[in-house]
Write a protein that holds these residues in place. Structure first.
Motif, short mmCIF file in Angstrom:
data_model
loop_
_atom_site.label_atom_id
_atom_site.label_comp_id
_atom_site.label_asym_id
_atom_site.label_seq_id
_atom_site.Cartn_x
_atom_site.Cartn_y
_atom_site.Cartn_z
N MET A 58 0.84 -1.18 0.00
CA MET A 58 0.00 0.00 0.00
C MET A 58 0.89 1.24 0.00
SD MET A 58 -3.00 0.95 2.65
CE MET A 58 -2.80 2.52 3.44
N THR A 59 0.54 2.20 -0.82
CA THR A 59 1.30 3.45 -0.86
C THR A 59 0.68 4.47 0.09
OG1 THR A 59 0.00 4.32 -2.69
CG2 THR A 59 1.99 3.09 -3.26
N ASP A 60 1.49 5.36 0.58
CA ASP A 60 1.03 6.41 1.49
C ASP A 60 0.39 7.51 0.67
OD1 ASP A 60 0.67 8.34 3.42
OD2 ASP A 60 2.64 8.07 4.30
N PRO A 61 -0.88 7.85 0.93
CA PRO A 61 -1.55 8.89 0.15
C PRO A 61 -1.05 10.30 0.45
CG PRO A 61 -2.99 8.13 1.89
CD PRO A 61 -1.77 7.25 1.91
N VAL A 62 -0.30 10.48 1.52
CA VAL A 62 0.22 11.80 1.89
C VAL A 62 1.71 11.84 1.57
CG1 VAL A 62 0.53 13.46 3.76
CG2 VAL A 62 -1.50 11.99 3.74
N PRO A 63 2.11 12.73 0.65
CA PRO A 63 3.54 12.83 0.31
C PRO A 63 4.37 13.19 1.54
CG PRO A 63 2.18 14.07 -1.24
CD PRO A 63 1.28 13.65 -0.12
#
Length: 47
Positions: free
Chosen positions: A1-6
């Motif tokens: 899962m990628t983090d939606p917040v840079p």
């Protein structure tokens, strides 16, 4: 899962939460972003 917040925004948010905690003398247990604008689902009549 990628983090939606840079990462740069996550760091900025953390700094701001720490500032609020220090200035207000509180412990922040939970911080949540919510709303149609936050998630990109806003419409012309969104508040």
């Amino acid at each position: 899962m990628t983090d939606p917040v840079p990462a740069p925004m996550r760091a900025r948010i953390q700094v701001e939460l720490e500032r609020i905690s220090t200035e207000e003398g509180v412990r922040i247990l939970l911080a949540a972003e919510s709303g149609s604008r936050a998630w990109g689902f806003h419409s012309p009549d969104s508040d």
